[in-house]
Scaffold this motif. Sequence first.
Motif, PDB file in Angstrom:
ATOM      1  N   UNK A  30       3.710   1.191   5.947  1.00  0.00           N
ATOM      2  CA  UNK A  30       2.880   0.095   5.129  1.00  0.00           C
ATOM      3  C   UNK A  30       1.936  -0.295   6.484  1.00  0.00           C
ATOM      4  N   UNK A  31       0.741  -0.718   6.082  1.00  0.00           N
ATOM      5  CA  UNK A  31      -0.215  -1.316   6.768  1.00  0.00           C
ATOM      6  C   UNK A  31      -0.437  -2.886   6.483  1.00  0.00           C
ATOM      7  N   UNK A  32      -0.738  -3.708   7.438  1.00  0.00           N
ATOM      8  CA  UNK A  32      -0.863  -5.001   6.947  1.00  0.00           C
ATOM      9  C   UNK A  32      -2.127  -5.306   5.915  1.00  0.00           C
ATOM     10  N   UNK A  33      -3.151  -4.539   6.333  1.00  0.00           N
ATOM     11  CA  UNK A  33      -4.403  -4.432   5.174  1.00  0.00           C
ATOM     12  C   UNK A  33      -4.212  -3.506   4.166  1.00  0.00           C
ATOM     13  N   UNK A  34      -3.149  -3.154   3.827  1.00  0.00           N
ATOM     14  CA  UNK A  34      -2.836  -2.483   2.596  1.00  0.00           C
ATOM     15  C   UNK A  34      -3.285  -0.933   2.489  1.00  0.00           C
ATOM     16  N   UNK A  89      -1.203  -3.887  11.792  1.00  0.00           N
ATOM     17  CA  UNK A  89      -0.071  -4.752  12.215  1.00  0.00           C
ATOM     18  C   UNK A  89       0.001  -6.206  11.784  1.00  0.00           C
ATOM     19  N   UNK A  90       1.166  -6.799  11.360  1.00  0.00           N
ATOM     20  CA  UNK A  90       1.063  -8.292  11.239  1.00  0.00           C
ATOM     21  C   UNK A  90       0.822  -9.010  12.302  1.00  0.00           C
ATOM     22  N   UNK A  91      -0.255  -9.929  12.293  1.00  0.00           N
ATOM     23  CA  UNK A  91      -0.848 -10.464  13.790  1.00  0.00           C
ATOM     24  C   UNK A  91       0.392 -11.482  14.530  1.00  0.00           C
TER      25      UNK A  91
END
Length: 105
Positions: A30-34, A89-91
């Motif tokens: 899964x990616x932070x930006x959806x 990624x989550x910053x």
Amino acid sequence: MKKHPRFAYEMLSPIHYLRNALDIPYCHHEKWDGSGYPRGLKGAQIPLVARIFAVVDVYDALTSNRPYRLARAKEKALEHIREQSGKHFDPKVVESFLRLISDMN
């Protein structure tokens, strides 16, 4: 390739002692930006353990030799992770990872 998180979940879910860790194989793409898979989760919807594992997994993949390419230099891999902060990624996870890597050197 995009089916492997579901396959991992299905194979590992009957193993009782692994149930608490299933978010890692199931959600690490899964990616932070959806824009990730398998469920298109976004931001904090992605379990924290999977957000952490995603950074570590990509770093390991980039800095390891593969049959189809040589490993990248560690600084190049870190540059890629920095560039993907807030996208892939989550910053906050990236910030912690970079601090940890820096402390190890």
